[in-house]
Design a protein around this motif. Structure first.
Motif: not given
Lengths: 731, 249
Positions: B41-42, B82-85, B160-164, B192-195
């Motif tokens: 995903k990331t 946004t970033f996961q880390r 907009l991409l949102l990572d967790e 786009l949402l990763v969660e």
């Protein structure tokens, strides 16, 4: 043809030495993530030690060589790792590099201290005079030995890193240290091993190369730059590529040494170029490197901080600098004023590092080189003392700075540092040494192969040709540039720089062109350095390439780092330490003391990466800004002391003591006021009204009085005892 | 129109992180991208934003191929993430973090009528008023994610991409977050949402893509995904409790 082959062999032998050096460098970098700038200096020091044992004390080679290579060097490497390097975890790349620069400075200073540099020393090559004739070509035993050793080292390193358990563990450590620990590897062991082997290889290279160069500290230390080129060709990873690169550089250098002098027309101009061949190779290698991926810094929370300076603080600092400059110019002796005028130029060069290194986190080791270009510009374009020449210096340096930064823009921090180091060394070895040349009817020159005279600026309304006046001019210029640096930090540009330092990846995804921003800050800082160089040139009046040596530049950078790269005060510190006779006056017999102190302090950076000013001085004097009356009172006393001295009512010492006392008092009084207000420890604790002592002391060291009971009740919101019937507690 | 990813493959040495993946995120919709850890995903986000060049495949934004553009130019075309880390600007305050992004946008759209949201409105909208002057690296993760979202919104994105975004957030923060998310999508932004928080995913997403070991496992509406046996098997294992969790609320 024979000649060609002979020089190829000589080149291969030199290349072998580069390969050994670069191999050690790559080993420590891949294992510990620290690029060891002091690698060459370690080799240099070992070569001197070997000379001491073998030559001065007459030890046999079979004893002296192992003592240095298997005794001193690995122990020194292990000590480096245990005492310094392993504490650098989590520090920024710039801090890591600076610590190794500090080690370099300490080693060179120690060397100059132990071995008197005015004595000529030579190290004979192994089997000197023995040659092996093959088909009419004479091969020196020493060269063959070097080549053989280099091959053996390369193969052994390769086997160690790819075919042994500990080697694989070493490579794993740098990828993800905590993960490697979880998987049962011991990063301490592999770190120690890497530093031990790396240092031994540096020592080996130092001993092998010493006969080829004279045994003097600087050339041996700067040998490292040639090895960088090889390491960069191997992308600081691949040992085989590093080996090939080292050979290419060695052969190119040897051929240039042989053939360039035969070209009469070009030789004078290219004489310095011979020494710069590795630097050119380094530049080409950087240009050919693939673009590095943008990375964030999410994994490491840096311990470094950059406090936002206030305008009041900046203005106070600038005013204090100008006032201090006036006081000093009036009180110091003629000699001291003359030898201190250059402090302001050096200080401005120090200031030029703040936006670039302090804010943007980009390393440049060439700031003094830019200052040199600035001084040359002022000498050429300001022959009549036109102040506009300073503007030209700024513009030309900005342009040159942008060009230098270009190849490294696509790459990450360490390569930018290498590109600037290469540039500074190329200036030293080549550009600054260029003779006069003619182009058409015009005569051009850089330093006229000697020194350049610089006329002090012809300002409207003021005459600054005298030393004392120029000293004050320098202080004003320094104060103005320090305000410029504060302005940069407070403006949008400064925020972008910090953002870029914190997370290049996030910057890019917000639409910031990070290359353009880096280029801009690089050009800005080169321009400031150029102005500093011009003012420095005016101070010393006659400049030569020696004034702008790469090495001196490292000292300025280190003093800035020690004092704190985000504080203009650090530049004042650097200027005072390096540009005034202060240290020599205080410690006349300890000529290397300044460098050693700088080095040792720099080594301690791992513990406090923010520098002295931010960590120690600011907390003490910042509170004063909130108390204008204290500040004004202190300032009034200081000005009065100066006025009284001017009127010849008191001597210098009285004035100095009064000023020093007031400065200390400003700090302690304002902190005292703050403490009283907040009731924080340090001042008198605030007691509830009516109480005679802090509650924990009542009844123990002081009597428990009825007033205390009442006060306690009031504080706790209880009804007073007298309101209750009986008054059982009554006294 | 919106974001389109066509046949993207990413290989790291012998490891295939993404294998021939295509997906679409339409304007005004929230598209979920789910899958177990290590599903790619990331990596997909990095390919879309240009931080990771794909081995093969292309990315288009509003019908225009942006595969060759560097990350900052993609951002200027209207992409934010946004970033996961967390990738906060740690030495700047929360307000300055948002301000850097907002001023970056304003500089490029000085005369344009679509002036970006101001820093202050964003601070207020995402509930960051109390911490506006705190250094960003002092924040707990949940609030840090809000700052990253504010920073992304300051760029006035079209995608907009949102990572967790919800990991590390407490329930109140997640609720506030999903409200903002819905508003953003209603403004016509493709999200786009990763969660991993399935409650959140199921409650806000219009369409879902499921990845597993770099392969696309399934695609469809929330209901379709919840009913998909392949997803149940791979993503949740086959036990009933887990299936409950997926179909949960």
């Amino acid at each position: 043809m024979q000649e060609f082959i002979t020089f190829v062999i000589i080149g291969l032998a030199t290349g072998g030495i580069y390969a050994i050096t670069a191999g050690g460098l790559t080993l420590t970098y891949t294992t510990t993530g620290i690029f060891n700038f002091a690698h060459g200096a370690t080799g240099m020091f070992s070569a001197f030690l070997y000379w001491q044992f073998e030559h001065a004390w007459g030890w046999p080679v079979w004893l002296a060589l192992p003592v240095v290579l298997l005794g001193f060097a690995p122990l020194f490497g292990i000590a480096l790792h245990l005492v310094i390097m392993r504490r650098l975890e989590g520090a920024s790349q710039a801090t890591k590099l600076m610590v190794t620069v500090a080690i370099l400075l300490s080693l060179v200073a120690a060397d100059l201290w132990i071995w008197d540099p005015s004595v000529n020393r030579t190290v004979l090559p192994f089997y000197a005079g023995h040659v092996w004739k093959v088909g009419g070509v004479n091969l020196a035993y020493a060269d063959l030995i070097t080549l053989g050793v280099a091959l053996a080292v390369a193969v052994a390193l390769w086997i160690l890193l790819t075919r042994t358990r500990i080697g694989v563990a070493m490579r794993a450590t740098v990828d993800d240290r905590s993960l490697a620990v979880l998987n049962g590897s011991r990063p301490e062991a592999s770190g120690m091993l890497a530093w031990a082997i790396g240092t031994s290889l540096a020592a080996l290279a130092g001993i092998l190369v010493a006969p080829k160069l004279s045994l003097s500290p600087l050339p041996l230390t700067l040998l490292i730059v040639n090895a960088y080129a090889a390491a960069v060709i191997g992308r600081l990873r691949s040992l085989p590529m590093t080996f090939v690169g080292a050979m290419v550089i060695g052969v190119a250098g040897a051929l240039a040494t042989n053939y360039v002098p035969k070209w009469d027309a070009g030789y004078p101009y290219l004489a310095g170029f011979i020494g710069s061949v590795p630097v050119v190779v380094l530049f080409i290698a950087l240009l050919l490197m693939p673009q590095s991926q943008l990375r964030g810094h999410a994994s490491t929370r840096t311990r470094e901080f950059s406090r936002k300076p206030t305008w009041t603080g900046g203005a106070m600092f600038a005013a204090a600098v100008v006032f201090g400059g006036i006081v000093a110019s009036r009180t110091l002796s003629d000699n001291d004023v003359f030898s201190s005028t250059k402090m302001w130029g050096l200080g401005i060069i120090g200031l030029s590092m703040i936006p670039l290194i302090g804010y943007a986190g980009q390393l440049s080791l060439a700031q003094l080189g830019f200052a040199g270009i600035g001084a040359i510009t002022v000498a050429h374009l300001g022959r009549e003392g036109q102040p506009i020449a300073l503007l030209w210096a700024a513009l030309i340096c900005a342009a040159v700075g942008a060009v230098v930064a270009l190849p490294a823009l696509r790459l990450s921090g360490i390569y930018l540092a290498l590109a600037t180091a290469a540039f500074a060394v190329a200036l030293d070895r080549w550009f600054f040494l260029l003779p006069k040349w003619h182009w058409g009817h015009h005569e051009y020159y850089v330093f006229k192969s000697g020194s350049l005279q610089i006329k002090r600026f012809d300002l409207p309304g003021v005459d600054i040709t005298g030393d004392r006046a120029y000293f004050v001019f320098g202080a004003v210029a320094f104060a103005l540039v320090s305000l410029l640096v504060v302005a940069i930090r407070r403006a949008e540009f400064g925020k972008r720089l910090l953002a870029l330092k914190d997370s290049p990846a996030a910057c890019a995804t917000l639409g910031m062109n990070h290359k353009l921003t880096t280029l801009a800050v690089f050009a800005t800082s080169a321009a400031i350095a150029g102005v500093g160089g011009g003012i420095y040139g005016g101070a010393v009046r006659s400049v030569s390439p020696n004034n702008f040596e790469f090495f001196t530049g490292l000292s300025i950078l280190m003093s800035m780092v020690i004092a704190g790269l985000t504080s203009p005060g650090a530049a004042l510190f650097a200027g005072t330490l390096l540009g005034t006779p202060l240290m020599i006056n205080l410690f006349p017999d300890w000529t290397q003391l300044t460098t050693i102190l700088i080095g040792l302090n720099g080594v301690a950076l791992g513990r406090n990466p923010n520098g002295m000013v931010a960590a120690q001085l600011r907390p003490k004097w910042d509170p004063a800004l909130k108390h204008p009356f204290v500040l004004a009172g202190g300032a009034a006393v200081i000005v009065a002391a100066f006025a009284v001295r001017q009127a010849d009512l008191v001597g210098n010492w009285v004035m100095v003591i009064v000023i020093a006392l007031s400065v200390v008092l400003i700090s302690s009084v304002s902190r005292g006021i703050d403490n009283r207000k907040s009731g924080a420890p340090g001042g008198q604790p605030v007691l509830p009204e009516g109480m005679t002592a802090p509650p924990e002391k009542l009844g123990l060291s002081v009597p428990f009085t009825p007033e205390d009971i009442e006060a306690l009740d009031r504080t706790l919101g209880l009804p007073p005892l007298t309101a209750l019937s009986g008054g059982r507690h009554g006294s | 129109m919106g974001l389109e990813v066509n046949d993207v493959t990413v290989r790291f040495g012998g490891h295939t992180a993404l294998d021939n993946i295509s997906l679409r995120a339409l304007n005004g919709q929230i598209t979920g991208l789910i899958g177990p850890n290590g599903a790619g995903k990331t990596t997909m986000f990095n390919v879309i934003t240009g931080l990771q060049p794909p081995t093969r495949g292309s990315v288009t934004l509003d019908g225009r191929d942006i595969s060759k553009l560097p990350p900052y130019r993609r951002a200027r075309r209207g992409m934010a993430r946004t970033f996961q880390r967390l990738e906060l600007f740690g030495s700047l305050s929360v307000r300055e973090n948002i301000h850097v992004a907002a001023s970056e946008f304003r500089r490029r759209h000085r005369s344009a009528e679509r002036a970006g949201p101001t820093t202050e409105t964003l601070v207020e909208r995402l509930g960051l008023t109390a911490v506006a002057d705190v250094r960003a690296d002092q924040l707990p993760t949940g609030q840090g994610r809000m700052v990253e979202l504010a920073r992304a919104l300051a760029c006035r994105p079209r995608v907009l991409l949102l990572d967790e975004p919800a990991s590390g957030q407490d329930e109140a923060e997640t609720a506030a977050f999903s409200r903002v998310l819905r508003e953003v999508a209603d403004d016509g932004v493709a999200v786009l949402l990763v969660e991993h928080d399935m409650d959140l995913v199921m409650s806000v997403c219009d369409e879902l893509h499921v990845l597993d070991f770099g392969k696309k496992l399934a695609q469809g509406t929330c209901d379709q995904i919840q009913a998909d046996p392949a997803v149940r098997a791979a993503y949740l294992g086959e036990s009933d409790e887990d299936t409950e969790a997926l179909g949960g609320s």
